[in-house]
Design a protein around this motif. Sequence first.
Motif, mmCIF file in Angstrom:
data_model
loop_
_atom_site.group_PDB
_atom_site.id
_atom_site.type_symbol
_atom_site.label_atom_id
_atom_site.label_comp_id
_atom_site.label_asym_id
_atom_site.label_seq_id
_atom_site.Cartn_x
_atom_site.Cartn_y
_atom_site.Cartn_z
ATOM 1 N N ILE A 15 0.845 -1.193 0.000
ATOM 2 C CA ILE A 15 0.000 0.000 0.000
ATOM 3 C C ILE A 15 0.879 1.240 0.000
ATOM 4 N N GLY A 16 0.303 2.334 -0.497
ATOM 5 C CA GLY A 16 1.041 3.591 -0.544
ATOM 6 C C GLY A 16 0.119 4.758 -0.289
ATOM 7 N N TYR A 17 0.655 5.946 -0.433
ATOM 8 C CA TYR A 17 -0.139 7.142 -0.158
ATOM 9 C C TYR A 17 -1.222 7.387 -1.206
ATOM 10 N N SER A 18 -1.147 6.652 -2.302
ATOM 11 C CA SER A 18 -2.199 6.769 -3.318
ATOM 12 C C SER A 18 -3.254 5.680 -3.150
ATOM 13 N N SER A 19 -3.169 4.906 -2.053
ATOM 14 C CA SER A 19 -4.083 3.783 -1.831
ATOM 15 C C SER A 19 -5.156 4.135 -0.807
ATOM 16 N N PRO A 20 -6.415 4.350 -1.225
ATOM 17 C CA PRO A 20 -7.489 4.540 -0.236
ATOM 18 C C PRO A 20 -7.711 3.245 0.541
ATOM 19 N N LEU A 21 -7.902 3.353 1.840
ATOM 20 C CA LEU A 21 -7.994 2.184 2.709
ATOM 21 C C LEU A 21 -9.230 2.262 3.592
ATOM 22 N N LEU A 22 -9.683 1.093 4.052
ATOM 23 C CA LEU A 22 -10.811 1.010 4.978
ATOM 24 C C LEU A 22 -10.493 -0.049 6.016
ATOM 25 N N THR A 23 -10.643 0.294 7.315
ATOM 26 C CA THR A 23 -10.471 -0.701 8.373
ATOM 27 C C THR A 23 -11.799 -0.882 9.100
ATOM 28 N N VAL A 24 -12.138 -2.134 9.380
ATOM 29 C CA VAL A 24 -13.381 -2.445 10.103
ATOM 30 C C VAL A 24 -13.129 -3.604 11.058
ATOM 31 N N SER A 31 -6.619 0.560 16.306
ATOM 32 C CA SER A 31 -5.203 0.784 16.613
ATOM 33 C C SER A 31 -4.371 0.920 15.342
ATOM 34 N N ILE A 32 -4.536 -0.011 14.407
ATOM 35 C CA ILE A 32 -3.785 0.043 13.154
ATOM 36 C C ILE A 32 -4.277 1.199 12.285
ATOM 37 N N GLY A 33 -5.608 1.375 12.248
ATOM 38 C CA GLY A 33 -6.176 2.454 11.441
ATOM 39 C C GLY A 33 -5.722 3.817 11.893
ATOM 40 N N GLN A 34 -5.661 4.028 13.200
ATOM 41 C CA GLN A 34 -5.229 5.324 13.723
ATOM 42 C C GLN A 34 -3.774 5.608 13.411
ATOM 43 N N VAL A 43 -7.242 6.877 4.838
ATOM 44 C CA VAL A 43 -7.866 5.722 5.471
ATOM 45 C C VAL A 43 -9.124 6.132 6.211
ATOM 46 N N MET A 44 -10.143 5.295 6.121
ATOM 47 C CA MET A 44 -11.357 5.452 6.913
ATOM 48 C C MET A 44 -11.291 4.395 8.014
ATOM 49 N N VAL A 45 -11.304 4.860 9.266
ATOM 50 C CA VAL A 45 -11.040 3.979 10.403
ATOM 51 C C VAL A 45 -12.337 3.596 11.121
ATOM 52 N N ASN A 46 -12.694 2.331 11.041
ATOM 53 C CA ASN A 46 -13.816 1.756 11.783
ATOM 54 C C ASN A 46 -15.060 2.659 11.818
ATOM 55 N N PRO A 47 -15.561 3.079 10.671
ATOM 56 C CA PRO A 47 -16.696 4.015 10.645
ATOM 57 C C PRO A 47 -17.994 3.428 11.198
#
Length: 323
Positions: A15-24, A31-34, A43-47
């Motif tokens: 992954i890189g800075y051009s990679s949109p990410l989602l953690t759930v 912890s990882i998302g933050q 990154v969208m963290v545990n929405p």
Amino acid sequence: MFRTEIEELKSRLKIGYSSPLLTVGSCFSDSIGQRLEAAKFEVMVNPLGTIFNPLSIFELLELALERTEVLEQATLKRDGVYLNYKFHSSFSAKTKATLHKRMDDALNKVYEQINKASVLFITLGTAWVYEQKKTRMLVTNCHKTPQKEFEKKLLSSEEIVSAFFSLKELIHQYNPTIEFVLTVSPVRHTRDTLPFNSASKSVLRLAAHYITEMADDVHYFPAYEIMMDDLRDYRFYEKDMIHPNEQAIDYIWQKFASAYIHPKDLELMEQWEKVRQNLNHRPFNPKSAGHQKFLHNTLQQLKSLSHTLSLGEEIAQIKKQIQ
């Protein structure tokens, strides 16, 4: 050797800075998302809030893509507040309409992120689930409803594998190139008792193994193994002796970053971390010549990184401090 350090982790997925990410998923995904968020990744963290069992995670992701009436049926009122059995208790409101708007807004955000995300990170917390007896409805959160109204059961690895691939097929209709990273949370669910927690983690780990064996675009990150076997010491836990402490999460994060972040972006991330530490510096005398020089140097560093990272807020913050 006084410990069994985990072997070097390697992954085809980068992954890189051009990679949109989602953690759930469970609280470990926070912890990882933050840390991804602090490192300035998109990154969208545990929405959807903390969700522990895999079937509830998968169901909510499916609801984000294809709505049904299940949210209306799962709504309840307790102590003057509306809640929903499918959502974490952080989703609450004094009116049903407000609650449903909050849930819809969260699901809409997940829908948008899934459609553009490069990677979906899913952290599985427990294989124990609760079903409402009168409706046979799976609940994400019991919301302090009396225990007698629910049946507790242990999922099988086959149930988890089947549900995951149904979700994966649906997601690929919207985003054919998205990849997945599965993690079993290192947080122990001691309320289930230690033997039941072990049974639960074993089911999750076996399911993750089968899934990654069956799909090349699903990867497994061994956060659970790092905590249980590599660190393996209560000094790496919070005072509750359940949650990994900051030192442990930092170590796991370093293993994660070296495995999954592209080398050129890892270098950029390390540069940003040094500047971020400068931003947290609190001077004894903000108007001193030495500190003003420090601010100017930090501003130049921010500007050099701003071509790649979104640093408008940080640049404005430094400019306010320059005399």
